[in-house]
Write a protein that holds these residues in place. Structure first.
Motif, PDB file in Angstrom:
ATOM      1  N   LEU A   9       0.832  -1.208   0.000  1.00 58.03           N
ATOM      2  CA  LEU A   9       0.000   0.000   0.000  1.00 58.03           C
ATOM      3  C   LEU A   9       0.867   1.258   0.000  1.00 58.03           C
ATOM      4  N   ASN A  10       1.896   1.289   0.830  1.00 57.07           N
ATOM      5  CA  ASN A  10       2.730   2.489   0.890  1.00 57.07           C
ATOM      6  C   ASN A  10       3.569   2.652  -0.374  1.00 57.07           C
ATOM      7  N   GLN A  11       3.984   1.536  -0.971  1.00 53.11           N
ATOM      8  CA  GLN A  11       4.691   1.641  -2.256  1.00 53.11           C
ATOM      9  C   GLN A  11       3.767   2.267  -3.288  1.00 53.11           C
ATOM     10  N   LEU A  12       2.507   1.867  -3.250  1.00 46.76           N
ATOM     11  CA  LEU A  12       1.525   2.448  -4.164  1.00 46.76           C
ATOM     12  C   LEU A  12       1.308   3.934  -3.892  1.00 46.76           C
ATOM     13  N   VAL A  13       1.372   4.354  -2.650  1.00 47.86           N
ATOM     14  CA  VAL A  13       1.256   5.784  -2.347  1.00 47.86           C
ATOM     15  C   VAL A  13       2.345   6.555  -3.094  1.00 47.86           C
ATOM     16  N   ALA A  14       3.571   6.078  -3.003  1.00 42.28           N
ATOM     17  CA  ALA A  14       4.684   6.746  -3.690  1.00 42.28           C
ATOM     18  C   ALA A  14       4.526   6.660  -5.204  1.00 42.28           C
ATOM     19  N   ASP A  15       4.177   5.483  -5.702  1.00 35.88           N
ATOM     20  CA  ASP A  15       4.127   5.282  -7.153  1.00 35.88           C
ATOM     21  C   ASP A  15       2.932   5.964  -7.808  1.00 35.88           C
ATOM     22  N   LEU A  16       1.787   5.973  -7.148  1.00 34.17           N
ATOM     23  CA  LEU A  16       0.629   6.687  -7.702  1.00 34.17           C
ATOM     24  C   LEU A  16       0.875   8.190  -7.704  1.00 34.17           C
ATOM     25  N   SER A  17       1.570   8.683  -6.688  1.00 32.61           N
ATOM     26  CA  SER A  17       1.925  10.110  -6.659  1.00 32.61           C
ATOM     27  C   SER A  17       2.835  10.446  -7.836  1.00 32.61           C
TER      28      SER A  17
ATOM     29  N   MET B 152       3.112   8.688 -10.646  1.00 33.78           N
ATOM     30  CA  MET B 152       2.367   8.494 -11.892  1.00 33.78           C
ATOM     31  C   MET B 152       1.506   9.715 -12.188  1.00 33.78           C
ATOM     32  N   SER B 153       0.940  10.312 -11.159  1.00 37.26           N
ATOM     33  CA  SER B 153       0.165  11.534 -11.346  1.00 37.26           C
ATOM     34  C   SER B 153       1.033  12.616 -11.975  1.00 37.26           C
ATOM     35  N   MET B 154       2.270  12.713 -11.527  1.00 35.11           N
ATOM     36  CA  MET B 154       3.176  13.722 -12.077  1.00 35.11           C
ATOM     37  C   MET B 154       3.542  13.404 -13.528  1.00 35.11           C
ATOM     38  N   VAL B 155       3.741  12.135 -13.836  1.00 31.00           N
ATOM     39  CA  VAL B 155       4.056  11.725 -15.213  1.00 31.00           C
ATOM     40  C   VAL B 155       2.885  12.079 -16.133  1.00 31.00           C
ATOM     41  N   ILE B 156       1.671  11.838 -15.662  1.00 29.49           N
ATOM     42  CA  ILE B 156       0.490  12.194 -16.452  1.00 29.49           C
ATOM     43  C   ILE B 156       0.390  13.712 -16.601  1.00 29.49           C
ATOM     44  N   HIS B 157       0.651  14.442 -15.513  1.00 31.33           N
ATOM     45  CA  HIS B 157       0.657  15.911 -15.602  1.00 31.33           C
ATOM     46  C   HIS B 157       1.638  16.378 -16.673  1.00 31.33           C
ATOM     47  N   GLN B 158       2.831  15.799 -16.672  1.00 31.90           N
ATOM     48  CA  GLN B 158       3.830  16.203 -17.652  1.00 31.90           C
ATOM     49  C   GLN B 158       3.341  15.932 -19.074  1.00 31.90           C
ATOM     50  N   THR B 159       2.732  14.783 -19.282  1.00 34.50           N
ATOM     51  CA  THR B 159       2.171  14.469 -20.596  1.00 34.50           C
ATOM     52  C   THR B 159       1.132  15.520 -20.976  1.00 34.50           C
ATOM     53  N   HIS B 160       0.305  15.871 -20.034  1.00 39.38           N
ATOM     54  CA  HIS B 160      -0.757  16.866 -20.216  1.00 39.38           C
ATOM     55  C   HIS B 160      -0.179  18.243 -20.573  1.00 39.38           C
ATOM     56  N   TRP B 161       0.863  18.644 -19.867  1.00 40.19           N
ATOM     57  CA  TRP B 161       1.437  19.976 -20.046  1.00 40.19           C
ATOM     58  C   TRP B 161       2.307  20.093 -21.298  1.00 40.19           C
ATOM     59  N   TYR B 162       3.013  19.040 -21.656  1.00 34.67           N
ATOM     60  CA  TYR B 162       3.960  19.099 -22.763  1.00 34.67           C
ATOM     61  C   TYR B 162       3.407  18.486 -24.049  1.00 34.67           C
ATOM     62  N   MET B 163       2.130  18.561 -24.213  1.00 38.36           N
ATOM     63  CA  MET B 163       1.452  17.947 -25.338  1.00 38.36           C
ATOM     64  C   MET B 163       1.304  18.944 -26.485  1.00 38.36           C
TER      65      MET B 163
ATOM     66  N   PHE C 162      -7.382  10.719 -16.714  1.00 40.66           N
ATOM     67  CA  PHE C 162      -6.349   9.820 -16.203  1.00 40.66           C
ATOM     68  C   PHE C 162      -5.846  10.315 -14.843  1.00 40.66           C
ATOM     69  N   MET C 163      -5.622  11.626 -14.727  1.00 42.91           N
ATOM     70  CA  MET C 163      -5.149  12.179 -13.453  1.00 42.91           C
ATOM     71  C   MET C 163      -6.186  11.985 -12.353  1.00 42.91           C
ATOM     72  N   ASP C 164      -7.448  12.235 -12.682  1.00 42.59           N
ATOM     73  CA  ASP C 164      -8.508  12.043 -11.694  1.00 42.59           C
ATOM     74  C   ASP C 164      -8.537  10.598 -11.196  1.00 42.59           C
ATOM     75  N   ASP C 165      -8.427   9.650 -12.113  1.00 41.15           N
ATOM     76  CA  ASP C 165      -8.456   8.233 -11.730  1.00 41.15           C
ATOM     77  C   ASP C 165      -7.280   7.878 -10.821  1.00 41.15           C
ATOM     78  N   VAL C 166      -6.084   8.311 -11.189  1.00 41.90           N
ATOM     79  CA  VAL C 166      -4.898   8.003 -10.381  1.00 41.90           C
ATOM     80  C   VAL C 166      -5.010   8.663  -9.005  1.00 41.90           C
ATOM     81  N   ASN C 167      -5.488   9.889  -8.967  1.00 41.34           N
ATOM     82  CA  ASN C 167      -5.622  10.576  -7.680  1.00 41.34           C
ATOM     83  C   ASN C 167      -6.698   9.935  -6.809  1.00 41.34           C
ATOM     84  N   ASP C 168      -7.772   9.449  -7.418  1.00 42.31           N
ATOM     85  CA  ASP C 168      -8.795   8.728  -6.655  1.00 42.31           C
ATOM     86  C   ASP C 168      -8.224   7.423  -6.086  1.00 42.31           C
TER      87      ASP C 168
ATOM     88  N   TYR D 185       1.808   2.472 -16.306  1.00 39.26           N
ATOM     89  CA  TYR D 185       0.608   1.686 -16.004  1.00 39.26           C
ATOM     90  C   TYR D 185       0.929   0.191 -15.897  1.00 39.26           C
ATOM     91  N   ARG D 186       1.830  -0.310 -16.722  1.00 39.59           N
ATOM     92  CA  ARG D 186       2.207  -1.727 -16.630  1.00 39.59           C
ATOM     93  C   ARG D 186       2.868  -2.010 -15.273  1.00 39.59           C
TER      94      ARG D 186
END
Length: 155
Positions: free
Chosen positions: A10-18, A20-31, A46-52, A103-104
């Motif tokens: 669970l805690n690994q997922l806390v770090a990794d989902l956080s 992943m949210s940033m990776v998605i943000h970067q995709t969003h911003w640099y598109m 995608f960001m909403d889902d990861v943050n949820d 995601y993989r």
């Protein structure tokens, strides 16, 4: 202590989902380029889902008497999802392929969580992991379809 391996996942997922949210943000911003009008709002979803997922995972960890990472330093130190400085020279295909890699990794981590919760007898957390693995595999399928590729899911 009860559910120690589950709390670790669970805690690994806390770090990794956080992360992943940033990776998605970067995709969003640099598109830029073809597909922008479709892909840009899709990244919001995608960001909403990861943050949820992050919120539910963190709350479950607290429910099990765990302590989720809660600083940027902890997240950066603990995540296994790589990052890179934002650049304008990456194609949308490259950016989407990066999302698929993240995601993989998350799908594999959810599977680890499913296995660990099975060993430790934590059915409620296992249900969460199963639900989120399914949602993550759907994201992989959607992005891969956009890239003209098969999902290549190892269930």
């Amino acid at each position: 202590m009860k559910f120690e391996k589950t709390k670790e996942v669970l805690n690994q997922l806390v770090a990794d989902l956080s992360q992943m949210s940033m990776v998605i943000h970067q995709t969003h911003w640099y598109m830029r380029g073809p597909g922008f009008l479709t892909l840009h709002p899709m990244m919001d979803d995608f960001m909403d889902d990861v943050n949820d997922q992050l919120d539910e995972i963190s709350e479950r960890l607290i429910t099990l008497d765990g302590s989720p990472y809660s600083t940027l330093r902890e997240m950066a130190d603990q995540t296994k999802i790589p990052d890179e400085i934002g650049r304008w020279d990456r194609t949308m295909e490259e950016r989407l392929a990066t999302l698929v890699e993240g995601y993989r990794y998350l799908a594999d981590l959810y599977q680890k969580g499913i296995d660990v919760t099975g060993e430790e007898g934590d059915d409620p957390t296992q249900d969460i992991f199963i639900e989120f693995k399914t949602a993550t595999e759907k994201r992989i399928w959607m992005i891969q379809a956009h890239l003209g590729k098969a999902p290549e899911i190892d269930a």
